[in-house]
Design an enzyme around this catalytic site. Sequence first.
Site, PDB file in Angstrom:
ATOM      1  N   LYS A 190      34.275  79.524 -87.426  1.00  0.00           N
ATOM      2  CA  LYS A 190      35.412  80.232 -88.028  1.00  0.00           C
ATOM      3  C   LYS A 190      35.899  81.371 -87.122  1.00  0.00           C
ATOM      4  O   LYS A 190      37.102  81.647 -87.046  1.00  0.00           O
ATOM      5  CB  LYS A 190      35.011  80.784 -89.405  1.00  0.00           C
ATOM      6  CG  LYS A 190      34.665  79.686 -90.414  1.00  0.00           C
ATOM      7  CD  LYS A 190      35.853  78.785 -90.652  1.00  0.00           C
ATOM      8  CE  LYS A 190      35.656  77.792 -91.764  1.00  0.00           C
ATOM      9  NZ  LYS A 190      36.821  76.961 -92.021  1.00  0.00           N
TER      10      LYS A 190
ATOM     11  N   TYR B  11      28.331  78.190 -88.771  1.00  0.00           N
ATOM     12  CA  TYR B  11      29.572  78.151 -89.554  1.00  0.00           C
ATOM     13  C   TYR B  11      30.464  79.344 -89.169  1.00  0.00           C
ATOM     14  O   TYR B  11      31.670  79.177 -88.917  1.00  0.00           O
ATOM     15  CB  TYR B  11      29.228  78.190 -91.049  1.00  0.00           C
ATOM     16  CG  TYR B  11      30.417  78.243 -91.988  1.00  0.00           C
ATOM     17  CD1 TYR B  11      31.096  77.087 -92.347  1.00  0.00           C
ATOM     18  CD2 TYR B  11      30.844  79.460 -92.533  1.00  0.00           C
ATOM     19  CE1 TYR B  11      32.182  77.133 -93.218  1.00  0.00           C
ATOM     20  CE2 TYR B  11      31.924  79.515 -93.398  1.00  0.00           C
ATOM     21  CZ  TYR B  11      32.590  78.353 -93.741  1.00  0.00           C
ATOM     22  OH  TYR B  11      33.662  78.413 -94.601  1.00  0.00           O
TER      23      TYR B  11
ATOM     24  N   SER C 181      37.418  82.167 -92.289  1.00  0.00           N
ATOM     25  CA  SER C 181      36.537  82.686 -93.344  1.00  0.00           C
ATOM     26  C   SER C 181      36.249  84.143 -93.041  1.00  0.00           C
ATOM     27  O   SER C 181      36.223  84.558 -91.874  1.00  0.00           O
ATOM     28  CB  SER C 181      35.216  81.921 -93.364  1.00  0.00           C
ATOM     29  OG  SER C 181      34.286  82.592 -94.188  1.00  0.00           O
TER      30      SER C 181
ATOM     31  N   SER D  50      42.568  67.044-100.329  1.00  0.00           N
ATOM     32  CA  SER D  50      42.105  66.261-101.489  1.00  0.00           C
ATOM     33  C   SER D  50      41.349  67.107-102.494  1.00  0.00           C
ATOM     34  O   SER D  50      41.200  66.711-103.647  1.00  0.00           O
ATOM     35  CB  SER D  50      41.219  65.100-101.019  1.00  0.00           C
ATOM     36  OG  SER D  50      40.034  65.598-100.416  1.00  0.00           O
ATOM     37  N   ARG D  51      40.825  68.247-102.037  1.00  0.00           N
ATOM     38  CA  ARG D  51      40.011  69.081-102.938  1.00  0.00           C
ATOM     39  C   ARG D  51      40.219  70.564-102.623  1.00  0.00           C
ATOM     40  O   ARG D  51      40.759  70.920-101.575  1.00  0.00           O
ATOM     41  CB  ARG D  51      38.522  68.767-102.735  1.00  0.00           C
ATOM     42  CG  ARG D  51      38.125  67.399-103.217  1.00  0.00           C
ATOM     43  CD  ARG D  51      36.616  67.231-103.178  1.00  0.00           C
ATOM     44  NE  ARG D  51      36.152  66.780-101.874  1.00  0.00           N
ATOM     45  CZ  ARG D  51      35.240  67.382-101.133  1.00  0.00           C
ATOM     46  NH1 ARG D  51      34.684  68.506-101.547  1.00  0.00           N
ATOM     47  NH2 ARG D  51      34.860  66.885 -99.969  1.00  0.00           N
TER      48      ARG D  51
ATOM     49  N   GLY E 260      37.210  71.377 -93.953  1.00  0.00           N
ATOM     50  CA  GLY E 260      36.071  72.142 -93.449  1.00  0.00           C
ATOM     51  C   GLY E 260      34.795  71.757 -94.166  1.00  0.00           C
ATOM     52  O   GLY E 260      34.817  71.205 -95.263  1.00  0.00           O
TER      53      GLY E 260
ATOM     54  N   THR F 191      35.152  76.479-105.378  1.00  0.00           N
ATOM     55  CA  THR F 191      35.454  75.079-105.006  1.00  0.00           C
ATOM     56  C   THR F 191      34.128  74.323-104.906  1.00  0.00           C
ATOM     57  O   THR F 191      33.060  74.910-105.082  1.00  0.00           O
ATOM     58  CB  THR F 191      36.141  74.996-103.622  1.00  0.00           C
ATOM     59  OG1 THR F 191      35.190  75.407-102.625  1.00  0.00           O
ATOM     60  CG2 THR F 191      37.387  75.844-103.530  1.00  0.00           C
TER      61      THR F 191
HETATM   62  P1  NDP Z   1      36.018  71.733-100.314  1.00  0.00           P
HETATM   63  O1  NDP Z   1      34.666  71.252 -99.947  1.00  0.00           O
HETATM   64  O2  NDP Z   1      36.384  71.923-101.736  1.00  0.00           O
HETATM   65  O3  NDP Z   1      37.131  70.776 -99.654  1.00  0.00           O
HETATM   66  C1  NDP Z   1      37.041  70.452 -98.302  1.00  0.00           C
HETATM   67  C2  NDP Z   1      38.177  69.521 -97.953  1.00  0.00           C
HETATM   68  O4  NDP Z   1      38.085  69.187 -96.557  1.00  0.00           O
HETATM   69  C3  NDP Z   1      38.128  68.197 -98.722  1.00  0.00           C
HETATM   70  O5  NDP Z   1      39.447  67.763 -98.970  1.00  0.00           O
HETATM   71  C4  NDP Z   1      37.442  67.262 -97.733  1.00  0.00           C
HETATM   72  O6  NDP Z   1      37.766  65.916 -98.039  1.00  0.00           O
HETATM   73  C5  NDP Z   1      38.054  67.768 -96.418  1.00  0.00           C
HETATM   74  N1  NDP Z   1      37.266  67.451 -95.228  1.00  0.00           N
HETATM   75  C6  NDP Z   1      36.003  67.826 -94.934  1.00  0.00           C
HETATM   76  N2  NDP Z   1      35.640  67.350 -93.749  1.00  0.00           N
HETATM   77  C7  NDP Z   1      36.697  66.660 -93.266  1.00  0.00           C
HETATM   78  C8  NDP Z   1      36.938  65.918 -92.071  1.00  0.00           C
HETATM   79  N3  NDP Z   1      36.007  65.798 -91.113  1.00  0.00           N
HETATM   80  N4  NDP Z   1      38.136  65.342 -91.903  1.00  0.00           N
HETATM   81  C9  NDP Z   1      39.095  65.437 -92.863  1.00  0.00           C
HETATM   82  N5  NDP Z   1      38.926  66.122 -94.011  1.00  0.00           N
HETATM   83  C10 NDP Z   1      37.736  66.718 -94.203  1.00  0.00           C
HETATM   84  O7  NDP Z   1      36.181  73.090 -99.487  1.00  0.00           O
HETATM   85  P2  NDP Z   1      37.099  74.375 -99.745  1.00  0.00           P
HETATM   86  O8  NDP Z   1      38.383  73.998-100.339  1.00  0.00           O
HETATM   87  O9  NDP Z   1      36.271  75.400-100.364  1.00  0.00           O
HETATM   88  O10 NDP Z   1      37.311  74.828 -98.237  1.00  0.00           O
HETATM   89  C11 NDP Z   1      38.534  74.678 -97.535  1.00  0.00           C
HETATM   90  C12 NDP Z   1      38.435  75.494 -96.250  1.00  0.00           C
HETATM   91  O11 NDP Z   1      38.269  76.871 -96.602  1.00  0.00           O
HETATM   92  C13 NDP Z   1      37.241  75.130 -95.364  1.00  0.00           C
HETATM   93  O12 NDP Z   1      37.609  75.228 -94.027  1.00  0.00           O
HETATM   94  C14 NDP Z   1      36.232  76.206 -95.702  1.00  0.00           C
HETATM   95  O13 NDP Z   1      35.349  76.421 -94.631  1.00  0.00           O
HETATM   96  C15 NDP Z   1      37.133  77.395 -95.935  1.00  0.00           C
HETATM   97  N6  NDP Z   1      36.551  78.445 -96.722  1.00  0.00           N
HETATM   98  C16 NDP Z   1      36.132  78.205 -98.014  1.00  0.00           C
HETATM   99  C17 NDP Z   1      35.573  79.234 -98.752  1.00  0.00           C
HETATM  100  C18 NDP Z   1      35.093  79.063-100.159  1.00  0.00           C
HETATM  101  O14 NDP Z   1      34.491  80.011-100.684  1.00  0.00           O
HETATM  102  N7  NDP Z   1      35.311  77.943-100.792  1.00  0.00           N
HETATM  103  C19 NDP Z   1      35.409  80.581 -98.154  1.00  0.00           C
HETATM  104  C20 NDP Z   1      35.907  80.723 -96.842  1.00  0.00           C
HETATM  105  C21 NDP Z   1      36.446  79.688 -96.147  1.00  0.00           C
HETATM  106  P3  NDP Z   1      36.779  64.691 -97.624  1.00  0.00           P
HETATM  107  O15 NDP Z   1      35.398  65.105 -97.967  1.00  0.00           O
HETATM  108  O16 NDP Z   1      37.305  63.517 -98.378  1.00  0.00           O
HETATM  109  O17 NDP Z   1      36.978  64.519 -96.153  1.00  0.00           O
END
Ligand code: NDP
Length: 259
Positions: free
Chosen positions: A175, A171, A158, A33-34, A108, A206
């Site tokens: 990972k 965290y 990560s 979703s994001r 995540g 993000t």
């Molecule tokens: P965002 O916070 O932008 O998006 C997180 C997404 O995960 C949302 O769609 C959220 O939707 C969903 N989500 C969170 N918890 C749950 C849950 N329990 N069940 C189902 N969906 C869930 O994060 P990013 O896009 O930045 O991160 C994506 C992945 O990349 C993560 O695993 C993050 O740890 C990893 N990452 C990100 C980095 C960064 O710099 N951004 C760096 C390294 C790793 P909703 O809240 O509606 O559930």
Amino acid sequence: REDGWFKGTLQRNGRTGLAVSAMSRLAVVCGGSRGIGKAASRLLAERGCRLAVVSRNEDAARAAVASLPGDDHVAFSCDVSKEKEVRETFETIQKTCGNISYLVNAAGINRDALLLRSKPEDMVALLHTNLLGTMLTCRAALRSMLHTPGAAIVNIGSVVGLKGNAGQSVYSASKAGLEGFTRSLAKEVASRGIRVNLLAPGFIRTDMTAGLKEDVVRSVPLGRFGEPEEVAQAVLFLLESSYVTGQVLVVDGGLQLAM
Ligand code: NDP
């Protein structure tokens, strides 16, 4: 042919050599979703995949689906840390959409804190969402993937899971756990032609990093945040490749070199 099954990118399945069209493929993106998951969903939809976008917030998942090219995509509300929800969601996906070709685990959370200040409930939430959640969705998807030539999983780890970071011990542990999980699962399912890889991003722009100060990029050799679309390109590479499995692909603008 310009119509039907052959439109889209033709790929060859690694084991069988069969040509498989991206158009016929169902991709499940958890956390679609994001952020990174949303960018990956868009790229996969542009390649002709049908998308099942999963997140806790159903409205957000629906909005993400509505923004995708094509009109055959579906949104699901599911908390990946809850076994029953995951099992039922994947059963519904298989029943209503068919067998899964691709699974992207981008759901995540982060709860950054020094360990001494970490709340036990935050520690549990991190491990349950980031690590257990990925294990549960992989388990729920695998049975369906056994029936799909060229099936592949990409888990999102990560760079701090590889290198560690003060203020992110739990965290990072979640990972780092994904690395052992991904490599082991890759060994378990390779004989069935299913590939499993881990993608390790650095600082990506993000919601998750919205609170970070711009000067964190001073530690990044490329000198900037990465964009979700740049990670999505690497997700696509890992999904569409045919001879890469059990690997960690770092997409971090060189950050790891400086850690
Ligand atoms: P965002 O916070 O932008 O998006 C997180 C997404 O995960 C949302 O769609 C959220 O939707 C969903 N989500 C969170 N918890 C749950 C849950 N329990 N069940 C189902 N969906 C869930 O994060 P990013 O896009 O930045 O991160 C994506 C992945 O990349 C993560 O695993 C993050 O740890 C990893 N990452 C990100 C980095 C960064 O710099 N951004 C760096 C390294 C790793 P909703 O809240 O509606 O559930």
